[in-house]
Write a protein that holds these residues in place. Sequence first.
Motif, PDB file in Angstrom:
ATOM      1  N   ALA A 270       0.662  -1.163   0.098  1.00 50.24           N
ATOM      2  CA  ALA A 270      -0.090   0.028   0.311  1.00 50.24           C
ATOM      3  C   ALA A 270       0.969   0.909   0.283  1.00 50.24           C
ATOM      4  CB  ALA A 270      -1.092   0.153   1.242  1.00 50.24           C
ATOM      5  N   ALA A 271       1.162   1.992  -1.190  1.00 58.66           N
ATOM      6  CA  ALA A 271       2.056   3.190  -1.450  1.00 58.66           C
ATOM      7  C   ALA A 271       1.423   4.451  -0.728  1.00 58.66           C
ATOM      8  CB  ALA A 271       2.122   2.961  -2.966  1.00 58.66           C
ATOM      9  N   ASP A 272       0.006   4.573  -1.191  1.00 60.31           N
ATOM     10  CA  ASP A 272      -0.573   5.922  -0.425  1.00 60.31           C
ATOM     11  C   ASP A 272      -2.509   5.256  -0.510  1.00 60.31           C
ATOM     12  OD1 ASP A 272      -1.296   8.109  -0.511  1.00 60.31           O
ATOM     13  OD2 ASP A 272      -1.703   8.852  -2.377  1.00 60.31           O
ATOM     14  N   TYR A 273      -2.612   5.693   0.669  1.00 57.85           N
ATOM     15  CA  TYR A 273      -4.173   5.386   0.638  1.00 57.85           C
ATOM     16  C   TYR A 273      -4.529   7.040   1.480  1.00 57.85           C
ATOM     17  CZ  TYR A 273      -1.872   3.733   5.215  1.00 57.85           C
ATOM     18  OH  TYR A 273      -0.891   3.926   5.784  1.00 57.85           O
ATOM     19  N   ARG A 274      -5.903   6.917   0.581  1.00 61.70           N
ATOM     20  CA  ARG A 274      -6.397   8.349   1.382  1.00 61.70           C
ATOM     21  C   ARG A 274      -7.408   7.984   1.161  1.00 61.70           C
ATOM     22  NH1 ARG A 274      -3.935  13.413  -2.937  1.00 61.70           N
ATOM     23  NH2 ARG A 274      -1.833  11.797  -2.894  1.00 61.70           N
ATOM     24  N   ARG A 275      -8.933   8.642   1.829  1.00 61.78           N
ATOM     25  CA  ARG A 275     -10.543   8.628   2.173  1.00 61.78           C
ATOM     26  C   ARG A 275     -11.468   9.603   2.213  1.00 61.78           C
ATOM     27  NH1 ARG A 275      -7.679   7.995   6.909  1.00 61.78           N
ATOM     28  NH2 ARG A 275      -7.932   7.971   8.539  1.00 61.78           N
ATOM     29  N   GLN A 276     -12.178  10.320   2.107  1.00 60.77           N
ATOM     30  CA  GLN A 276     -12.587  11.201   2.427  1.00 60.77           C
ATOM     31  C   GLN A 276     -14.550   9.985   2.596  1.00 60.77           C
ATOM     32  OE1 GLN A 276     -14.483  14.050  -0.474  1.00 60.77           O
ATOM     33  NE2 GLN A 276     -15.634  12.916  -1.217  1.00 60.77           N
ATOM     34  N   LEU A 277     -14.999  10.966   4.111  1.00 58.90           N
ATOM     35  CA  LEU A 277     -15.994  10.487   4.978  1.00 58.90           C
ATOM     36  C   LEU A 277     -16.521  11.313   4.337  1.00 58.90           C
ATOM     37  CD1 LEU A 277     -13.454   9.429   7.608  1.00 58.90           C
ATOM     38  CD2 LEU A 277     -13.502   7.876   5.275  1.00 58.90           C
ATOM     39  N   GLY A 278     -18.590  10.352   4.517  1.00 59.05           N
ATOM     40  CA  GLY A 278     -19.852  11.519   4.524  1.00 59.05           C
ATOM     41  C   GLY A 278     -20.811  10.799   6.046  1.00 59.05           C
ATOM     42  N   ASN A 279     -20.066  11.717   6.639  1.00 54.13           N
ATOM     43  CA  ASN A 279     -21.834  11.161   7.891  1.00 54.13           C
ATOM     44  C   ASN A 279     -20.999  10.609   8.436  1.00 54.13           C
ATOM     45  OD1 ASN A 279     -24.006  11.714   8.858  1.00 54.13           O
ATOM     46  ND2 ASN A 279     -25.537   9.965   8.206  1.00 54.13           N
ATOM     47  N   HIS A 280     -20.152  11.065   9.240  1.00 56.92           N
ATOM     48  CA  HIS A 280     -19.386   9.793  10.090  1.00 56.92           C
ATOM     49  C   HIS A 280     -18.431  11.224  10.953  1.00 56.92           C
ATOM     50  CE1 HIS A 280     -15.906   7.850  12.244  1.00 56.92           C
ATOM     51  NE2 HIS A 280     -15.311   7.880  11.340  1.00 56.92           N
ATOM     52  N   ASP A 281     -18.589  10.670  12.359  1.00 55.02           N
ATOM     53  CA  ASP A 281     -18.255  11.568  13.769  1.00 55.02           C
ATOM     54  C   ASP A 281     -16.115  11.328  13.523  1.00 55.02           C
ATOM     55  OD1 ASP A 281     -17.477  12.850  15.766  1.00 55.02           O
ATOM     56  OD2 ASP A 281     -18.688  11.162  16.736  1.00 55.02           O
ATOM     57  N   CYS A 282     -16.363  12.551  13.088  1.00 57.31           N
ATOM     58  CA  CYS A 282     -15.084  12.317  12.830  1.00 57.31           C
ATOM     59  C   CYS A 282     -13.982  12.758  14.322  1.00 57.31           C
ATOM     60  CB  CYS A 282     -14.076  13.263  11.458  1.00 57.31           C
ATOM     61  SG  CYS A 282     -14.687  12.651  10.255  1.00 57.31           S
ATOM     62  N   GLY A 283     -14.595  12.931  14.949  1.00 59.84           N
ATOM     63  CA  GLY A 283     -14.105  13.340  16.449  1.00 59.84           C
ATOM     64  C   GLY A 283     -13.469  12.061  17.345  1.00 59.84           C
ATOM     65  N   THR A 284     -14.654  10.739  16.362  1.00 57.59           N
ATOM     66  CA  THR A 284     -14.839   9.697  17.341  1.00 57.59           C
ATOM     67  C   THR A 284     -13.429   8.316  17.049  1.00 57.59           C
ATOM     68  OG1 THR A 284     -16.864   9.883  18.489  1.00 57.59           O
ATOM     69  CG2 THR A 284     -15.619   8.130  19.004  1.00 57.59           C
ATOM     70  N   VAL A 285     -12.750   8.532  17.218  1.00 61.26           N
ATOM     71  CA  VAL A 285     -11.418   7.233  16.695  1.00 61.26           C
ATOM     72  C   VAL A 285     -11.513   6.022  17.584  1.00 61.26           C
ATOM     73  CG1 VAL A 285      -9.176   7.320  15.966  1.00 61.26           C
ATOM     74  CG2 VAL A 285     -10.435   9.361  15.807  1.00 61.26           C
ATOM     75  N   ASP A 286     -12.042   5.203  17.403  1.00 63.68           N
ATOM     76  CA  ASP A 286     -11.684   4.104  18.139  1.00 63.68           C
ATOM     77  C   ASP A 286     -12.155   2.466  16.557  1.00 63.68           C
ATOM     78  OD1 ASP A 286     -14.548   3.770  17.235  1.00 63.68           O
ATOM     79  OD2 ASP A 286     -15.596   4.132  18.406  1.00 63.68           O
ATOM     80  N   GLY A 287     -11.798   2.737  15.492  1.00 61.77           N
ATOM     81  CA  GLY A 287     -11.460   2.357  14.763  1.00 61.77           C
ATOM     82  C   GLY A 287     -12.672   1.486  14.033  1.00 61.77           C
ATOM     83  N   PHE A 288     -14.178   2.324  14.522  1.00 63.39           N
ATOM     84  CA  PHE A 288     -15.484   1.963  13.824  1.00 63.39           C
ATOM     85  C   PHE A 288     -16.038   3.429  13.346  1.00 63.39           C
ATOM     86  CE2 PHE A 288     -15.374  -0.943  17.356  1.00 63.39           C
ATOM     87  CZ  PHE A 288     -14.656  -1.996  16.844  1.00 63.39           C
TER      88      PHE A 288
END
Length: 329
Positions: A270-288
Amino acid sequence: MSDPVDYITRLRAEARDPNREEAFLADRRRQRRRRASVGGVAALALAGLVTWLVTSTGPRPADEPYAATALEEELWPDPWPATTNLPLRGSPARGWETGAKELPLPAPAAVGSLSARQVGEGLRRAREFVVAANLDPGVLRGGHPTAALELLDPRQPVRALLTEHLRSPGLPDSDPTEMFTRFDPAALTVADKGVRVRGRMSFAAGGVPGQLRIRADYTFVYALRRAAPLSEPGPAYDTEEVARVVVRRQLVLLYAPAGSPGVTAGKLIAADYRRQLGNHDCGTVDGFFHPYFSKEAKTADRPWPVVDPYDESTEIPAGPPRCTVPSRT
């Protein structure tokens, strides 16, 4: 009691009275004015009642239960929440593909020192990785993405890094959603027929001889319901709301069918990986992923740009995840 003869005489006299017709018409006009006056008072009273109801209770929301039941669910306006009956209602993703086998691959062709057969094998491995990381039912239910990790080269640091992020998720840069789509099974479950995917894959010669460079760009749509049945009521009686998450991923994967120093043959890097997230609480980081349901979205502080999650015409910026408030899901 008056004499009958006198009564008949009076009636005959009134009949010969030249003003009789005018008196009759005047009496009719008085009766009409009286009825109009009573009706006007009643109309004013009704208008006052309606005004009081509107000003005291406010305008009625469009998603009030009795409004939804007036229409077939297929015809509900797009702003109304989707339900488990039609989890992709109103979404352009409704006609997208539903699983791994339908994801098309480009026709393989020889590139550099690699044959068409070797290129085809690399493309299939890349598709396996995309599926294992984002469509595998066990992974979506919060499971460990073992199959996806097994496809990555163990001799490269990315695999160990992702494993560590899964083990200890947290801010600022240990977020497993960087590569994997997972939902907390204690809180959410994917609705029946609630997954869609669309995207494309391309390839070119890698930076070193015998290496294939694969670029993948896919958008995934997930319709989710609460884990506890009927705990998130929909717009109409006896319906259950679903929340949709839109995840777009852009990956650059390297594949080498033969071994070389520091590279394991047949594995992906995996040389490069990017993501755009819609309708997700990005302030919560727990793997889900944590979607907002309609009531939460109305009151939540979402300090991210409003973006059309289905617009695939732009590149995802490098760096941290691009968190967005979807203009539609």
